[in-house]
Design an enzyme around this catalytic site. Sequence first.
Site, short mmCIF file in Angstrom:
data_model
loop_
_atom_site.label_atom_id
_atom_site.label_comp_id
_atom_site.label_asym_id
_atom_site.label_seq_id
_atom_site.Cartn_x
_atom_site.Cartn_y
_atom_site.Cartn_z
N LYS A 191 -55.95 -49.12 27.77
CA LYS A 191 -55.54 -49.58 29.08
C LYS A 191 -55.42 -48.39 30.03
O LYS A 191 -55.15 -47.29 29.55
CB LYS A 191 -54.22 -50.37 29.04
CG LYS A 191 -53.11 -49.79 28.16
CD LYS A 191 -52.60 -48.38 28.39
CE LYS A 191 -52.00 -48.01 29.71
NZ LYS A 191 -51.50 -46.60 29.74
N TYR A 215 -47.73 -52.04 32.01
CA TYR A 215 -46.95 -52.72 30.97
C TYR A 215 -46.02 -53.76 31.59
O TYR A 215 -45.86 -54.87 31.07
CB TYR A 215 -46.13 -51.72 30.15
CG TYR A 215 -46.96 -50.86 29.25
CD1 TYR A 215 -47.24 -51.25 27.94
CD2 TYR A 215 -47.48 -49.66 29.68
CE1 TYR A 215 -48.01 -50.46 27.10
CE2 TYR A 215 -48.26 -48.86 28.86
CZ TYR A 215 -48.52 -49.27 27.57
OH TYR A 215 -49.29 -48.48 26.75
P1 NAD Z 1 -55.22 -37.21 26.37
O1 NAD Z 1 -55.39 -36.37 27.58
O2 NAD Z 1 -54.24 -36.77 25.34
O3 NAD Z 1 -56.63 -37.40 25.63
C1 NAD Z 1 -57.80 -37.69 26.33
C2 NAD Z 1 -59.00 -37.31 25.49
O4 NAD Z 1 -60.18 -37.51 26.27
C3 NAD Z 1 -58.99 -35.84 25.06
O5 NAD Z 1 -59.43 -35.72 23.73
C4 NAD Z 1 -60.00 -35.19 25.99
O6 NAD Z 1 -60.63 -34.06 25.41
C5 NAD Z 1 -60.99 -36.32 26.19
N1 NAD Z 1 -61.78 -36.16 27.41
C6 NAD Z 1 -63.10 -36.40 27.48
N2 NAD Z 1 -63.58 -36.14 28.70
C7 NAD Z 1 -62.53 -35.70 29.43
C8 NAD Z 1 -62.38 -35.27 30.77
N3 NAD Z 1 -63.42 -35.24 31.62
N4 NAD Z 1 -61.16 -34.91 31.20
C9 NAD Z 1 -60.08 -34.97 30.37
N5 NAD Z 1 -60.17 -35.37 29.07
C10 NAD Z 1 -61.37 -35.73 28.61
O7 NAD Z 1 -54.90 -38.68 26.90
P2 NAD Z 1 -54.26 -39.87 26.05
O8 NAD Z 1 -52.80 -39.91 26.31
O9 NAD Z 1 -54.74 -39.87 24.67
O10 NAD Z 1 -54.88 -41.13 26.87
C11 NAD Z 1 -56.18 -41.61 26.66
C12 NAD Z 1 -56.25 -43.10 27.05
O11 NAD Z 1 -55.28 -43.81 26.30
C13 NAD Z 1 -55.94 -43.39 28.52
O12 NAD Z 1 -56.74 -44.45 28.97
C14 NAD Z 1 -54.49 -43.82 28.51
O13 NAD Z 1 -54.14 -44.70 29.56
C15 NAD Z 1 -54.40 -44.52 27.16
N6 NAD Z 1 -53.05 -44.49 26.56
C16 NAD Z 1 -52.55 -45.63 26.04
C17 NAD Z 1 -51.30 -45.65 25.43
C18 NAD Z 1 -50.80 -46.89 24.77
O14 NAD Z 1 -49.63 -46.93 24.41
N7 NAD Z 1 -51.64 -47.87 24.58
C19 NAD Z 1 -50.55 -44.48 25.40
C20 NAD Z 1 -51.08 -43.30 25.93
C21 NAD Z 1 -52.35 -43.32 26.51
#
Ligand code: NAD
Length: 365
Positions: free
Chosen positions: A135, A220
């Site tokens: 999401k 949420y």
């Molecule tokens: P994060 O920044 O920790 O991870 C993002 C990943 O994408 C990294 O591995 C990064 O290297 C990669 N990536 C690829 N291309 C990129 C770019 N151009 N710029 C930045 N990163 C890039 O983020 P996250 O917290 O893991 O979030 C990822 C997704 O998950 C988002 O859509 C976020 O909304 C969602 N999320 C959902 C929940 C949940 O509870 N369902 C919780 C946190 C995040």
Amino acid sequence: MQDLSRRRFMQGAAAAALAAPLVGAAATRARAASPKKLGVALCGLGKLSTDQIAPALLKTQHCRLAGIVTGSGGKVEQWTSKYNLPARSVYTYDTMHRMADNDDIDIVYVVTPNALHLEHTVAAAKAGKHVFCEKPLEISVERCQQMIDACKAADRMLGTAYRCRFEPHHLECIRIARQQELGAVRIIEAGFGIDVGPADQWRLKHSLSGGGALMDVGIYALQATRYLTGEEPVLVSAMETKTDAVKFKEVDETVSWTAQFPGGATAYCTASFKVGGIKNFRATADRGWFELDPAYYYGGIKGVRSDGKPLSFPQVDMFAAELDDFARCVAERRPTIVSGEEGMRDVRIMTAIYESIRTGRAVKI
Ligand code: NAD
């Protein structure tokens, strides 16, 4: 009657404690006939994949971690050795098309920044894989529609990772609301706020996030108002408060909105990147109220009812539950309750909320 329906409902929720609701005879038959776990490739190995999803995939009954997609070669060795993944199941964002030759992978779980979900979903669908996507589904209705169309064209399923939809406390609240156990729900207060942390992250860059607090955590609260009422809002009115115009130059800092639902419910909601500790919903009905606080954390979900009846269930791994449900939907070729269309509905409403902030007017949806 109410006790009986509660019991019946919670038998389903007890199953959800391990997986998800609506487990029927068809599911049992399908499992007996096909014990194979579906293979999931994680696309994006950031914080969520590392700390929540990969560990959850060790607990799932119907799927398993089978591959990774990463832009960072430095993570490959650690992931392949920890999760025993073969080299041929390691991809970069540019080589995802090669998954077409890999039968070990059935589902790609897209866990990259919001505005990359379209690109990675299209690549996965074109490679013949089903897609489960974090999401918000994407950053505009048009881009969500392109994801839906790409999966449809490839005859693949698309799901949105709304983990709360498989959590027993949330399921019980949906039951209380929909069966009007405490009367019709009139007012829902819902909010999610976090201190977002450092300024140099994609969440604060509009081109990658599509928006700030609303898109990231407000979603949420928005979801909760929709699954409690079972309705779509018809009118939203919103405002943003910005106290740090430098850090939050590109995205919203704190958003509050009200929403009107056609059945007569009103929602008051908050999303914040500035103020942590807001994490609840309370639904007030004609004869009482019920609430979850915390409602949206990964664990420790707690519920209270105004009549003192218990609102307490075993804690579950929501990521395992949502993944098992999606895998069963894929195996049985039945629709998921968290479809791409469902993800797109929230993006449409958030777009209306942003329009209300921009124009200073209530927006009809
Ligand atoms: P994060 O920044 O920790 O991870 C993002 C990943 O994408 C990294 O591995 C990064 O290297 C990669 N990536 C690829 N291309 C990129 C770019 N151009 N710029 C930045 N990163 C890039 O983020 P996250 O917290 O893991 O979030 C990822 C997704 O998950 C988002 O859509 C976020 O909304 C969602 N999320 C959902 C929940 C949940 O509870 N369902 C919780 C946190 C995040």
